[in-house]
Design a protein around this motif. Structure first.
Motif, PDB file in Angstrom:
ATOM      1  N   VAL A   1       0.846  -1.182   0.000  1.00  0.00           N
ATOM      2  CA  VAL A   1       0.000   0.000   0.000  1.00  0.00           C
ATOM      3  C   VAL A   1       0.884   1.235   0.000  1.00  0.00           C
ATOM      4  O   VAL A   1       2.020   1.192   0.492  1.00  0.00           O
ATOM      5  CB  VAL A   1      -0.952  -0.027   1.226  1.00  0.00           C
ATOM      6  CG1 VAL A   1      -0.182   0.061   2.519  1.00  0.00           C
ATOM      7  CG2 VAL A   1      -2.003   1.056   1.125  1.00  0.00           C
ATOM      8  N   GLN A   2       0.374   2.306  -0.539  1.00  0.00           N
ATOM      9  CA  GLN A   2       1.124   3.558  -0.550  1.00  0.00           C
ATOM     10  C   GLN A   2       0.977   4.280   0.778  1.00  0.00           C
ATOM     11  O   GLN A   2       0.032   4.035   1.541  1.00  0.00           O
ATOM     12  CB  GLN A   2       0.630   4.454  -1.683  1.00  0.00           C
ATOM     13  CG  GLN A   2       0.955   3.933  -3.067  1.00  0.00           C
ATOM     14  CD  GLN A   2       0.551   4.918  -4.152  1.00  0.00           C
ATOM     15  OE1 GLN A   2      -0.341   5.739  -3.959  1.00  0.00           O
ATOM     16  NE2 GLN A   2       1.210   4.819  -5.299  1.00  0.00           N
ATOM     17  N   THR A   3       1.908   5.157   1.043  1.00  0.00           N
ATOM     18  CA  THR A   3       1.834   5.989   2.250  1.00  0.00           C
ATOM     19  C   THR A   3       0.489   6.703   2.305  1.00  0.00           C
ATOM     20  O   THR A   3       0.022   7.254   1.310  1.00  0.00           O
ATOM     21  CB  THR A   3       2.967   7.018   2.241  1.00  0.00           C
ATOM     22  OG1 THR A   3       4.224   6.327   2.299  1.00  0.00           O
ATOM     23  CG2 THR A   3       2.858   7.962   3.438  1.00  0.00           C
ATOM     24  N   GLY A   4      -0.119   6.637   3.493  1.00  0.00           N
ATOM     25  CA  GLY A   4      -1.431   7.243   3.674  1.00  0.00           C
ATOM     26  C   GLY A   4      -2.584   6.305   3.420  1.00  0.00           C
ATOM     27  O   GLY A   4      -3.738   6.646   3.705  1.00  0.00           O
ATOM     28  N   GLY A   5      -2.300   5.132   2.905  1.00  0.00           N
ATOM     29  CA  GLY A   5      -3.343   4.172   2.606  1.00  0.00           C
ATOM     30  C   GLY A   5      -3.790   3.393   3.825  1.00  0.00           C
ATOM     31  O   GLY A   5      -3.327   3.626   4.951  1.00  0.00           O
ATOM     32  N   SER A   6      -4.688   2.452   3.572  1.00  0.00           N
ATOM     33  CA  SER A   6      -5.272   1.655   4.659  1.00  0.00           C
ATOM     34  C   SER A   6      -5.245   0.175   4.306  1.00  0.00           C
ATOM     35  O   SER A   6      -5.298  -0.198   3.131  1.00  0.00           O
ATOM     36  CB  SER A   6      -6.726   2.069   4.903  1.00  0.00           C
ATOM     37  OG  SER A   6      -6.811   3.413   5.326  1.00  0.00           O
ATOM     38  N   LEU A   7      -5.182  -0.631   5.334  1.00  0.00           N
ATOM     39  CA  LEU A   7      -5.329  -2.073   5.218  1.00  0.00           C
ATOM     40  C   LEU A   7      -6.067  -2.570   6.456  1.00  0.00           C
ATOM     41  O   LEU A   7      -5.970  -1.957   7.530  1.00  0.00           O
ATOM     42  CB  LEU A   7      -3.969  -2.780   5.157  1.00  0.00           C
ATOM     43  CG  LEU A   7      -3.176  -2.733   3.848  1.00  0.00           C
ATOM     44  CD1 LEU A   7      -1.796  -3.353   4.068  1.00  0.00           C
ATOM     45  CD2 LEU A   7      -3.908  -3.439   2.733  1.00  0.00           C
ATOM     46  N   ARG A   8      -6.756  -3.674   6.301  1.00  0.00           N
ATOM     47  CA  ARG A   8      -7.353  -4.336   7.454  1.00  0.00           C
ATOM     48  C   ARG A   8      -6.841  -5.754   7.523  1.00  0.00           C
ATOM     49  O   ARG A   8      -7.057  -6.545   6.592  1.00  0.00           O
ATOM     50  CB  ARG A   8      -8.878  -4.346   7.397  1.00  0.00           C
ATOM     51  CG  ARG A   8      -9.483  -4.863   8.690  1.00  0.00           C
ATOM     52  CD  ARG A   8     -10.994  -4.801   8.730  1.00  0.00           C
ATOM     53  NE  ARG A   8     -11.625  -5.920   8.049  1.00  0.00           N
ATOM     54  CZ  ARG A   8     -12.859  -6.356   8.326  1.00  0.00           C
ATOM     55  NH1 ARG A   8     -13.574  -5.765   9.254  1.00  0.00           N
ATOM     56  NH2 ARG A   8     -13.362  -7.364   7.644  1.00  0.00           N
ATOM     57  N   LEU A   9      -6.180  -6.046   8.608  1.00  0.00           N
ATOM     58  CA  LEU A   9      -5.703  -7.395   8.859  1.00  0.00           C
ATOM     59  C   LEU A   9      -6.774  -8.176   9.613  1.00  0.00           C
ATOM     60  O   LEU A   9      -7.477  -7.623  10.463  1.00  0.00           O
ATOM     61  CB  LEU A   9      -4.415  -7.381   9.669  1.00  0.00           C
ATOM     62  CG  LEU A   9      -3.261  -6.552   9.114  1.00  0.00           C
ATOM     63  CD1 LEU A   9      -2.032  -6.713  10.006  1.00  0.00           C
ATOM     64  CD2 LEU A   9      -2.958  -6.909   7.683  1.00  0.00           C
ATOM     65  N   SER A  10      -6.857  -9.445   9.312  1.00  0.00           N
ATOM     66  CA  SER A  10      -7.768 -10.342  10.008  1.00  0.00           C
ATOM     67  C   SER A  10      -6.977 -11.513  10.562  1.00  0.00           C
ATOM     68  O   SER A  10      -5.956 -11.918   9.994  1.00  0.00           O
ATOM     69  CB  SER A  10      -8.845 -10.877   9.063  1.00  0.00           C
ATOM     70  OG  SER A  10      -9.635  -9.832   8.530  1.00  0.00           O
TER      71      SER A  10
END
Length: 123
Positions: free
Chosen positions: A11-20
């Motif tokens: 992901v780029q800087t400032g982006g989001s991810l959700r880990l499960s």
């Protein structure tokens, strides 16, 4: 309990991810859960933890107000929502379970570990 982490990626800087992190077994609600991370050449670091009933959470200062840990005991899953990602968040992220009460920030207190999922934040 067996833990399976997923959701990492680039992901780029400032982006989001959700880990499960999905847990096997019927006793998920009896475990405190945590997320840790390890960057190349660095020690394993506490990121966030949540108590058995979601009543308490704790974060390392560097992720406060950017990351949110949550759990769904009906789905045997713990989540880590990561917003405003920075390059320094790049690491392998591990979920872990412990049988203690309350919040545990020390990785030595955790009994079970997932396999890790890689998060890479590009600048």
């Amino acid at each position: 309990v067996q833990l399976q982490a997923s959701g990492g990626g680039l992901v780029q800087t400032g982006g989001s991810l959700r880990l499960s992190c999905a847990a096997s077994g019927r006793t998920f609600s009896t475990y405190g859960m945590g997320w840790f991370r390890q960057a190349p050449g660095k020690e394993r670091e506490f990121v966030a933890a949540i108590s058995r009933n979601s009543g308490s959470t704790r974060y390392v200062d560097s992720v406060k107000f950017r990351f949110t840990i949550s759990r769904d005991n009906a789905k045997n899953t713990v989540y880590l929502q990561m917003n405003s990602l920075k390059p320094e968040d790049t690491a392998v992220y591990y979920c872990a379970a412990n049988t203690g009460w309350g919040i545990n920030m020390a990785w030595t207190e955790y009994d079970y570990w997932g396999q890790g999922t890689l998060v890479t934040v590009s600048s």
